[in-house]
Design an enzyme around this catalytic site. Structure first.
Site, mmCIF file in Angstrom:
data_model
loop_
_atom_site.group_PDB
_atom_site.id
_atom_site.type_symbol
_atom_site.label_atom_id
_atom_site.label_comp_id
_atom_site.label_asym_id
_atom_site.label_seq_id
_atom_site.Cartn_x
_atom_site.Cartn_y
_atom_site.Cartn_z
ATOM 1 N N CYS A 126 0.978 -1.294 -0.128
ATOM 2 C CA CYS A 126 -0.009 0.009 -0.296
ATOM 3 C C CYS A 126 0.856 1.258 0.060
ATOM 4 C CB CYS A 126 -1.035 0.129 1.313
ATOM 5 S SG CYS A 126 -2.021 -1.352 1.019
ATOM 6 N N HIS B 181 -4.252 7.199 1.393
ATOM 7 C CA HIS B 181 -4.243 5.753 0.581
ATOM 8 C C HIS B 181 -5.654 5.375 0.940
ATOM 9 C CE1 HIS B 181 -4.184 1.652 -0.097
ATOM 10 N NE2 HIS B 181 -4.067 1.359 1.042
ATOM 11 N N ASN C 189 -10.178 -0.775 -2.127
ATOM 12 C CA ASN C 189 -8.686 -0.509 -2.305
ATOM 13 C C ASN C 189 -7.896 -1.195 -3.136
ATOM 14 O OD1 ASN C 189 -6.092 -0.641 -1.007
ATOM 15 N ND2 ASN C 189 -6.552 -1.419 1.154
#
Length: 336
Positions: free
Chosen positions: A117, A263, A293
């Protein structure tokens, strides 16, 4: 010393949209359950019945759009940086695959980054360093993921499966000699003590053989495992912390941020981070509601969308931050 400027952006997500109700047909969940815990309504998957695509194909499509947006020819790219946790193959990395698909000349180096990530921000720091030292002048930075082929669509993994989607984002970073625009600073951190809290354990070079059928059937270690509560706790702490670090280094305040893009891990995390930074709603951009995501792709996708929607304009201050597996985290301030 030259500065690093965002010259252009692009993103690509597969056409297939998967709703929460679609997932509820596969395992025990509901639209209400997913939205309450994650804020996600839909995500995009590769349509495996129509066209198989690995991360490198999504990346190539996003990169073409970024090159066109930047008005930079593929022959002018002199370095490729590619961030992903879902490469087409264990070896080689996807960077060289994108090089060939785009027709970027042989000899141009390609660097693959495995920071999940936080991969895009880690890649941004490398691009910025290379440009500031004068080694390269036009860098293609990509974040791309195909999660749909690696998820467990059963009750055992519903907490993880509902979160992730497929997509890719790309940014062209270029060198300028003067002016106010550019990457002001990038800040990176890691704490490997929590490496097991979000991981995929196999295949592993630490065991012989690296994987086997019995192991896949019993431990299911080839599927993502996450301690969601601990990830939430650390992400909500580390992302505001690293944003304040960036602001302090540049003598700036949260009021001067035109747009903050966290994020896109979980809308509840983004809301918590926004609260801790005391940012207004108009200062924050989220797209997890529609895309889920997309790990290393989430920031470049969101940056491109925010630019195209007029949420961040030339000369304005963009702040980005990420937290993920490792644990790794980071932030950057960019004068667009």
């Amino acid at each position: 010393m030259p500065r690093s400027v965002v010259l252009g952006t692009g993103h690509y997500v597969p056409e297939k949209v998967v709703t929460n109700d679609d997932l509820a047909k596969l395992f025990s969940t509901s639209d209400e359950w997913i939205v309450q815990r994650t804020g996600i309504h839909t995500r995009h998957y590769v349509d495996w019945d129509k066209e198989a695509m690995g991360s490198s194909e999504l990346a190539t499509r996003a990169a073409r759009l970024a090159l066109a947006d930047a008005q930079v020819a593929k022959e002018d790219i002199d370095f490729i940086i590619y961030a992903t946790l879902s490469p087409d193959h264990i070896i080689p990395g996807d960077g060289v695959l994108v090089q060939t698909k785009l027709g970027i000349p042989a000899g141009v180096p390609a660097l693959d980054i495995r920071n999940q990530c936080s991969g895009f921000i880690y890649g941004l720091s490398v691009a910025d360093a290379y440009i500031r030292t004068g080694n390269y002048k036009r860098i293609l930075l990509i974040g791309s993921e195909v999660h749909s082929s690696g998820l467990d669509f059963s009750d055992d993994s519903r907490d993880v499966t509902v979160i992730f989607g497929d997509g890719a984002g790309a940014v062209i970073i270029g060198a300028v000699e003067d002016g106010e625009r550019g990457i002001l600073s990038v800040h990176l951190h890691a704490d490997g003590a929590y490496a097991d809290e979000l991981c995929i354990a196999t295949p592993s070079s630490a065991q012989m053989p690296r994987t086997n059928i019995k192991q896949l059937q019993t431990t299911r270690d080839h599927l993502p495992k996450m301690n969601g509560r601990n990830v939430f706790k650390h992400a909500s702490l580390r992302m505001p912390e690293v944003v304040f670090e960036a602001l302090k280094q540049n003598n700036l305040t949260t009021e001067q941020i035109n747009l903050f893009i966290p994020h896109q891990a979980n809308l509840r995390i983004s809301e918590m981070v926004q609260k801790k930074l005391s940012l207004r709603d108009d200062q924050v951009f989220n797209n997890i509601q529609q895309l889920g995501n997309t790990t290393a792709a989430s920031l470049p996708i969101a940056i491109d969308q925010a630019r195209k929607l007029g949420r961040i304009k030339t000369g304005e201050l963009l702040c980005i931050a990420a937290f993920g597996s490792g644990f790794t985290w980071g932030s950057a301030l960019i004068r667009m």
